[in-house]
Design a protein around this motif. Structure first.
Motif, PDB file in Angstrom:
ATOM      1  N   SER A 137      41.357  11.188  39.515  1.00 39.30           N
ATOM      2  CA  SER A 137      42.784  10.967  39.331  1.00 39.30           C
ATOM      3  C   SER A 137      43.445  12.230  38.809  1.00 39.30           C
ATOM      4  N   GLU A 138      44.688  12.415  39.168  1.00 41.57           N
ATOM      5  CA  GLU A 138      45.554  13.479  38.655  1.00 41.57           C
ATOM      6  C   GLU A 138      45.228  14.867  39.178  1.00 41.57           C
ATOM      7  N   LYS A 182      57.670  11.976  34.001  1.00 40.73           N
ATOM      8  CA  LYS A 182      57.465  11.008  32.918  1.00 40.73           C
ATOM      9  C   LYS A 182      57.961   9.610  33.290  1.00 40.73           C
ATOM     10  N   CYS A 193      50.981   1.066  41.972  1.00 42.54           N
ATOM     11  CA  CYS A 193      51.657   2.366  41.967  1.00 42.54           C
ATOM     12  C   CYS A 193      52.840   2.397  42.928  1.00 42.54           C
ATOM     13  N   ARG A 204      54.475  10.448  37.327  1.00 44.92           N
ATOM     14  CA  ARG A 204      54.054  10.114  35.955  1.00 44.92           C
ATOM     15  C   ARG A 204      54.015  11.348  35.054  1.00 44.92           C
ATOM     16  N   ASN A 205      53.450  12.445  35.556  1.00 41.27           N
ATOM     17  CA  ASN A 205      53.215  13.595  34.671  1.00 41.27           C
ATOM     18  C   ASN A 205      54.405  14.547  34.587  1.00 41.27           C
ATOM     19  N   GLU A 206      55.054  14.833  35.735  1.00 44.47           N
ATOM     20  CA  GLU A 206      56.161  15.794  35.689  1.00 44.47           C
ATOM     21  C   GLU A 206      57.471  15.118  35.325  1.00 44.47           C
ATOM     22  N   CYS A 250      49.996   6.411  45.140  1.00 47.02           N
ATOM     23  CA  CYS A 250      48.664   7.032  45.051  1.00 47.02           C
ATOM     24  C   CYS A 250      48.203   7.499  46.420  1.00 47.02           C
ATOM     25  N   GLU A 305      48.465   3.381  37.807  1.00 43.84           N
ATOM     26  CA  GLU A 305      47.368   3.588  38.736  1.00 43.84           C
ATOM     27  C   GLU A 305      46.360   2.472  38.541  1.00 43.84           C
ATOM     28  N   ASP A 309      51.001  11.168  40.611  1.00 44.65           N
ATOM     29  CA  ASP A 309      50.798  12.091  39.490  1.00 44.65           C
ATOM     30  C   ASP A 309      52.063  12.891  39.187  1.00 44.65           C
ATOM     31  N   THR A 331      56.694   6.442  33.898  1.00 45.66           N
ATOM     32  CA  THR A 331      55.397   5.798  33.713  1.00 45.66           C
ATOM     33  C   THR A 331      55.425   4.295  34.007  1.00 45.66           C
TER      34      THR A 331
END
Ligand code: FAD
Ligand code: FES
Ligand code: FES
Lengths: 157, 280
Positions: B39-40, A32, A48, A28-30, A60, A38, A25, A34
């Motif tokens: 998730s997340e 970016k 992943c 991917r999120n902080e 993961c 998952e 996470d 991608t």
């Protein structure tokens, strides 16, 4: 709250926050990044996968806390290397990519295997790729691709 | 959010454990699957967490004259790189999970998780491993069969952590490890088996069998093993059926999503029989 510092694709980065988040996470999120996907979220499919100190791990199944002081390479970082070019070409040549969902993980698994063992036997390849699932290709072409990468990349690993 | 600490030394970990209950987080390959929700989201741990994977002090394999010492945070992949790690244990590790999991999972985590299907358990039982459980006050060396006290229950107290796994150096004539599962990688065992024996002057002087996933803890029966000590191979072969039925009386396999009672019983019989056929 903790401050976790690690090397990401060659650059030192720090993340402040909950150490109990999944590396997946954070990437991917902080950041970016991608390229990693998952799939199962339980450590069983390898979609992943990233490299932790040059060895394959499932992002993961790794918490941010455990990455502190280590080196992480994602498919985006690997892309900058000549080894990646060889793996990409051999996957293309062997027809080892269909929908592509598993491919970033497969490429990471290939790099991890060849880094450890530049001349794997077919059995070594099967073991090396055993944590990565593909729903499209039926694996034989992937095994061929890894074999070809190890031959074509002679001296790179 | 519960308290979460990345500990910097074993001393710090033990001192925190003396104050309250913590989840000891090693590779986390079991903990993350057991505690994750969606998730997340950060993992919603129910108790405070001590992250220990990066304790360098506990990452080692050392060889003494009579024992092998394995630091608790050594990963399964690292163990495979040491010549001194016994073949029986290596064979089990090679069949655990996948390279990506083995690169972070630990032996201590497999013990701490205390699943009867934990694959390192049968070789460690057969090797007479000792588990070092340490607290601020003391350290206890617990023989593996006393470490597991029931289904998913260990002898560890809340103030202790496993710091080391100690394996006596044995020289067996031969050993046999088998994991019966479904898919080769990432499959949990339906039945696992680790046998070892030695022979001196044509007589069996050491005979060990451990069977996993057929009861709440691993089955190791010193009393059955003792019946074969001092016997010749021929005598032992004649006792095979008797030995098998003794083992069958101490297994309690279950029906679950992975397998059923009849299958597990038959496989157990076959494995003991195959192992006794290797006596030579
Ligand atoms: C995809 C997948 C496949 C798997 N395949 C297998 C398999 O084939 N065979 C198998 O046996 N297992 C398998 N596992 C389970 C798991 O990987 C192993 O049990 C592993 O050895 C756990 O180690 P860890 O360091 O990740 O433990 P963690 O998840 O960190 O901890 C597990 C438990 O042990 C406790 N613990 C950890 N370290 C200590 C310590 N030093 N002192 C006290 N308590 C401690 C923790 O508190 C927790 O309760 C699999 C898991 C996944 C996700
Ligand atoms: S998403 Fe991580 S292994 Fe499947
Ligand atoms: S190419 Fe589609 S999952 Fe592998």
């Amino acid at each position: 709250m903790s401050k976790i510092t690690f090397i990401l694709n060659g650059k030192t980065v720090s993340v402040e926050g909950n150490p109990g988040v999944r590396l997946l996470d954070v990437l991917r999120n902080e950041f970016k990044l991608t390229g990693i996907k998952e799939g199962c979220g339980e450590g069983e499919c390898g979609a992943c996968a990233v490299l932790l100190d040059h060895k394959i791990v499932n992002s993961c199944s790794v918490v941010l806390a455990n990455v502190d002081g280590h080196e992480i390479t994602t498919i985006e970082g690997l892309k900058e290397t000549s080894r990646y070019q060889v793996i990409r070409d051999s996957f293309g040549h062997a027809g080892a990519v269909q929908c592509g969902f598993c491919t970033p993980g497969m490429v990471i698994a290939t790099e991890s295997l060849l880094y450890d063992n530049p001349t794997p036997t077919e059995e070594d390849i099967k073991i090396g790729m055993s944590g990565n699932l593909c729903r499209c290709t039926g694996y034989q072409s992937i095994i061929e691709a890894v074999k070809k990468a190890s031959e074509d990349g002679d001296g790179l690993w | 959010m519960v308290e979460q600490i990345i500990v910097k030394s074993v001393e710090e970990a033990l001192s925190r454990l003396s104050e309250r209950k913590y989840i000891i987080y090693a590779g986390g390959t079991d903990l993350i699957v057991q505690n994750r929700t969606v998730s997340e989201a950060p993992i919603p741990f129910k108790n405070p967490v001590l992250y220990c994977a990066n304790l360098k002090e506990l990452k080692y394999v050392k060889e003494g004259d009579d024992y092998l010492y394995i630091g608790a945070m050594t990963t399964l992949s690292e163990l495979l790189t040491y010549e001194s790690v016994p073949k029986l244990l290596k064979e089990a590790i090679e069949q655990m999970a996948s390279p990506a999991i083995r690169n972070i999972a630990t032996l201590a985590g497999n013990l701490g998780n205390a699943s009867p299907a934990g694959d390192s358990l049968v070789p460690l039982y057969t090797l007479n491993a000792l588990i070092k459980c340490q607290s601020v006050k003391a350290s206890r060396l617990i023989p593996i069969q006393d470490f597991f006290v029931g289904l998913k229950k260990t002898a560890l107290t809340d103030s202790e952590m496993i710091t080391e796994i100690i394996i006596p150096k044995n020289r067996f004539k031969s050993t046999m490890y088998r994991k019966v599962g479904t898919r080769k990688a990432d499959a949990l065992s339906k039945v696992s088996f680790a046998g070892a024996y030695s022979i001196v002057h044509d007589k069996i002087c050491d005979f060990r069998i451990s069977i996993g996933a057929v009861n709440v803890t691993v089955v190791r029966r010193f009393d059955i093993e003792a019946k074969l000590i001092g016997k010749t191979i021929e005598q032992a072969q004649k006792m095979k059926n008797q030995i098998i039925s003794l083992y069958l009386s101490s297994i309690k396999p279950i029906n679950d999503q992975r397998s059923n009672i009849e299958y597990r019983t038959q496989v157990t019989k076959n494995l003991i029989s195959a192992f006794m056929d290797t006596l030579d």
